[in-house]
Motif scaffolding. Structure first.
Motif, PDB file in Angstrom:
ATOM      1  N   PRO A 116      51.873  33.158  25.483  1.00  0.00           N
ATOM      2  CA  PRO A 116      52.898  32.620  26.203  1.00  0.00           C
ATOM      3  C   PRO A 116      52.582  32.035  27.460  1.00  0.00           C
ATOM      4  N   TYR A 117      53.627  31.339  28.179  1.00  0.00           N
ATOM      5  CA  TYR A 117      53.376  30.740  29.497  1.00  0.00           C
ATOM      6  C   TYR A 117      54.957  30.537  30.024  1.00  0.00           C
ATOM      7  N   SER A 118      55.096  30.490  31.051  1.00  0.00           N
ATOM      8  CA  SER A 118      56.516  30.228  31.857  1.00  0.00           C
ATOM      9  C   SER A 118      56.101  29.218  32.818  1.00  0.00           C
ATOM     10  N   ILE A 119      57.350  28.211  33.032  1.00  0.00           N
ATOM     11  CA  ILE A 119      57.385  27.250  34.225  1.00  0.00           C
ATOM     12  C   ILE A 119      58.341  27.435  35.058  1.00  0.00           C
ATOM     13  N   PRO A 120      58.052  27.667  36.504  1.00  0.00           N
ATOM     14  CA  PRO A 120      59.338  27.967  37.331  1.00  0.00           C
ATOM     15  C   PRO A 120      60.184  26.862  37.458  1.00  0.00           C
ATOM     16  N   ILE A 121      61.484  27.129  37.637  1.00  0.00           N
ATOM     17  CA  ILE A 121      62.404  25.988  37.851  1.00  0.00           C
ATOM     18  C   ILE A 121      63.272  25.896  39.086  1.00  0.00           C
ATOM     19  N   ALA A 122      62.708  26.931  39.876  1.00  0.00           N
ATOM     20  CA  ALA A 122      63.112  27.089  41.361  1.00  0.00           C
ATOM     21  C   ALA A 122      62.955  25.738  42.012  1.00  0.00           C
ATOM     22  N   GLU A 123      63.916  25.403  42.866  1.00  0.00           N
ATOM     23  CA  GLU A 123      63.789  24.110  43.720  1.00  0.00           C
ATOM     24  C   GLU A 123      62.860  24.696  44.761  1.00  0.00           C
ATOM     25  N   ILE A 124      61.939  23.673  45.342  1.00  0.00           N
ATOM     26  CA  ILE A 124      61.154  23.956  46.219  1.00  0.00           C
ATOM     27  C   ILE A 124      61.856  23.476  47.726  1.00  0.00           C
ATOM     28  N   THR A 125      61.703  24.077  48.649  1.00  0.00           N
ATOM     29  CA  THR A 125      62.387  23.777  49.969  1.00  0.00           C
ATOM     30  C   THR A 125      61.483  23.518  50.953  1.00  0.00           C
ATOM     31  N   VAL A 126      61.598  22.578  51.843  1.00  0.00           N
ATOM     32  CA  VAL A 126      60.750  21.985  52.994  1.00  0.00           C
ATOM     33  C   VAL A 126      61.509  22.428  54.219  1.00  0.00           C
ATOM     34  N   ASP A 127      60.824  22.649  55.283  1.00  0.00           N
ATOM     35  CA  ASP A 127      61.437  22.768  56.523  1.00  0.00           C
ATOM     36  C   ASP A 127      61.987  21.438  57.122  1.00  0.00           C
ATOM     37  N   SER A 128      63.247  21.336  57.656  1.00  0.00           N
ATOM     38  CA  SER A 128      63.787  20.251  58.017  1.00  0.00           C
ATOM     39  C   SER A 128      63.163  19.804  59.367  1.00  0.00           C
ATOM     40  N   SER A 129      62.395  20.553  60.167  1.00  0.00           N
ATOM     41  CA  SER A 129      61.744  19.970  61.087  1.00  0.00           C
ATOM     42  C   SER A 129      60.253  19.492  60.741  1.00  0.00           C
ATOM     43  N   ASP A 130      59.745  19.923  59.728  1.00  0.00           N
ATOM     44  CA  ASP A 130      58.363  19.322  58.983  1.00  0.00           C
ATOM     45  C   ASP A 130      58.811  17.991  58.443  1.00  0.00           C
ATOM     46  N   ARG A 131      60.272  18.002  57.803  1.00  0.00           N
ATOM     47  CA  ARG A 131      60.553  16.825  57.276  1.00  0.00           C
ATOM     48  C   ARG A 131      60.771  15.595  58.131  1.00  0.00           C
ATOM     49  N   GLN A 132      61.104  15.939  59.343  1.00  0.00           N
ATOM     50  CA  GLN A 132      61.528  15.031  60.374  1.00  0.00           C
ATOM     51  C   GLN A 132      59.912  14.338  60.967  1.00  0.00           C
ATOM     52  N   ARG A 133      59.203  15.424  60.972  1.00  0.00           N
ATOM     53  CA  ARG A 133      57.652  15.047  61.429  1.00  0.00           C
ATOM     54  C   ARG A 133      56.890  13.887  60.519  1.00  0.00           C
ATOM     55  N   MET A 134      57.435  14.262  59.042  1.00  0.00           N
ATOM     56  CA  MET A 134      56.760  13.742  58.022  1.00  0.00           C
ATOM     57  C   MET A 134      57.272  12.186  57.971  1.00  0.00           C
ATOM     58  N   VAL A 135      58.554  12.067  58.207  1.00  0.00           N
ATOM     59  CA  VAL A 135      58.993  10.781  58.176  1.00  0.00           C
ATOM     60  C   VAL A 135      58.721   9.818  59.450  1.00  0.00           C
ATOM     61  N   ALA A 136      58.496  10.531  60.279  1.00  0.00           N
ATOM     62  CA  ALA A 136      57.907   9.930  61.709  1.00  0.00           C
ATOM     63  C   ALA A 136      56.442   9.380  61.390  1.00  0.00           C
ATOM     64  N   LEU A 137      55.741  10.339  60.688  1.00  0.00           N
ATOM     65  CA  LEU A 137      54.373   9.796  60.493  1.00  0.00           C
ATOM     66  C   LEU A 137      54.371   8.704  59.483  1.00  0.00           C
ATOM     67  N   LEU A 138      55.116   8.779  58.390  1.00  0.00           N
ATOM     68  CA  LEU A 138      55.350   7.459  57.504  1.00  0.00           C
ATOM     69  C   LEU A 138      55.646   6.369  57.989  1.00  0.00           C
ATOM     70  N   ASP A 139      56.698   6.862  58.992  1.00  0.00           N
ATOM     71  CA  ASP A 139      57.225   5.488  59.611  1.00  0.00           C
ATOM     72  C   ASP A 139      56.107   4.675  60.364  1.00  0.00           C
ATOM     73  N   GLY A 140      55.240   5.191  61.036  1.00  0.00           N
ATOM     74  CA  GLY A 140      54.113   4.868  61.678  1.00  0.00           C
ATOM     75  C   GLY A 140      53.143   4.089  60.882  1.00  0.00           C
ATOM     76  N   LEU A 141      53.016   4.745  59.776  1.00  0.00           N
ATOM     77  CA  LEU A 141      52.073   4.050  58.789  1.00  0.00           C
ATOM     78  C   LEU A 141      52.681   2.794  58.157  1.00  0.00           C
ATOM     79  N   LEU A 142      53.982   2.957  57.921  1.00  0.00           N
ATOM     80  CA  LEU A 142      54.583   1.561  57.548  1.00  0.00           C
ATOM     81  C   LEU A 142      54.515   0.508  58.615  1.00  0.00           C
ATOM     82  N   LEU A 143      54.916   0.847  59.817  1.00  0.00           N
ATOM     83  CA  LEU A 143      54.848  -0.268  60.706  1.00  0.00           C
ATOM     84  C   LEU A 143      53.239  -0.719  61.279  1.00  0.00           C
TER      85      LEU A 143
END
Length: 212
Positions: A116-143
């Motif tokens: 038997p096996y099970s697959i978790p269905i809990a939502e993965i959460t990320v830190d809001s400050s990390d998300r802001q940093r990631m958006v800034a990094l991706l925005d730089g790559l985009l530009l």
């Protein structure tokens, strides 16, 4: 009763196990192989006969840090098909799969339990400050034009890993792209639904000259 081609069943089983060993949620793995998460959910559901594609086994191996032979039977089976009685039970935090497989013993069919096996269905959460940093990094790559010729999710994940301070989950990259794609500015990312139909989904750069 479901009837799986033996190789399909083994590929589904091994990809799921290696995905879990790498710590990827289904959503994250789907992003890395360029598929919808609904596809991965079906492939890993013991109550369906949907299967990962053998034509893409090299891609699975690359993403999961394995070699292609890790995804097939180590020993050949006497039958080409696997007959399975399967069921799933959904709980608050996981979906549990159980089943029995029919084998031949002394010329007679016999049912034996599958692991038997099970697959978790809990939502993965990320830190809001990390998300802001990631958006800034991706925005730089985009530009800088990084996305201009198109890039796969896996290649983007590997590239960002060389720029990011510390480790991060693919989920953080997924959320960063969602934020960046939703902005009404120029330039922007081409939405997935408008991407060309290819084996892998491509994250594309687009100059949207019609928008202010």
């Amino acid at each position: 009763m479901l009837v799986y081609p033996s190789l399909d069943y083994e590929l589904n089983t091994q990809v799921r196990k290696h995905r879990e060993a790498n710590g990827y949620a289904q959503e994250e793995f789907a992003f890395l192989i360029g598929r919808d998460v609904a596809d991965v959910v079906k492939y890993e559901d013991l109550t369906t006969t949907d299967a990962y594609d053998f034509n893409h086994i090299n891609r699975y191996a690359r993403v999961l840090h394995r070699v292609p032979k890790d995804f097939v039977f180590k020993e050949s089976l006497p039958e080409n098909d696997i007959k399975i009685e399967a069921r799933k039970t959904t709980y608050k935090t996981k979906t549990m799969y159980r089943g029995e497989r029919q084998i031949m013993v002394g010329g007679k069919p016999q049912w034996v339990k599958l692991e038997p096996y099970s697959i978790p269905i809990a939502e993965i959460t990320v830190d809001s400050s990390d998300r802001q940093r990631m958006v800034a990094l991706l925005d730089g790559l985009l530009l800088e034009g990084y996305f201009r010729d198109g890039v796969t999710g896996y290649d983007l994940y590997m590239h960002v890993g060389t720029l990011w301070a510390g480790s991060f989950r693919p989920k953080l990259l997924i959320e960063g792209l969602a934020v960046l794609s939703g902005r009404r500015k120029r330039p922007k990312l081409l939405p997935m639904r408008k991407a060309p139909k290819t084996d892998e989904k491509w994250i594309l750069y687009k100059e949207d000259l019609d928008e202010d």
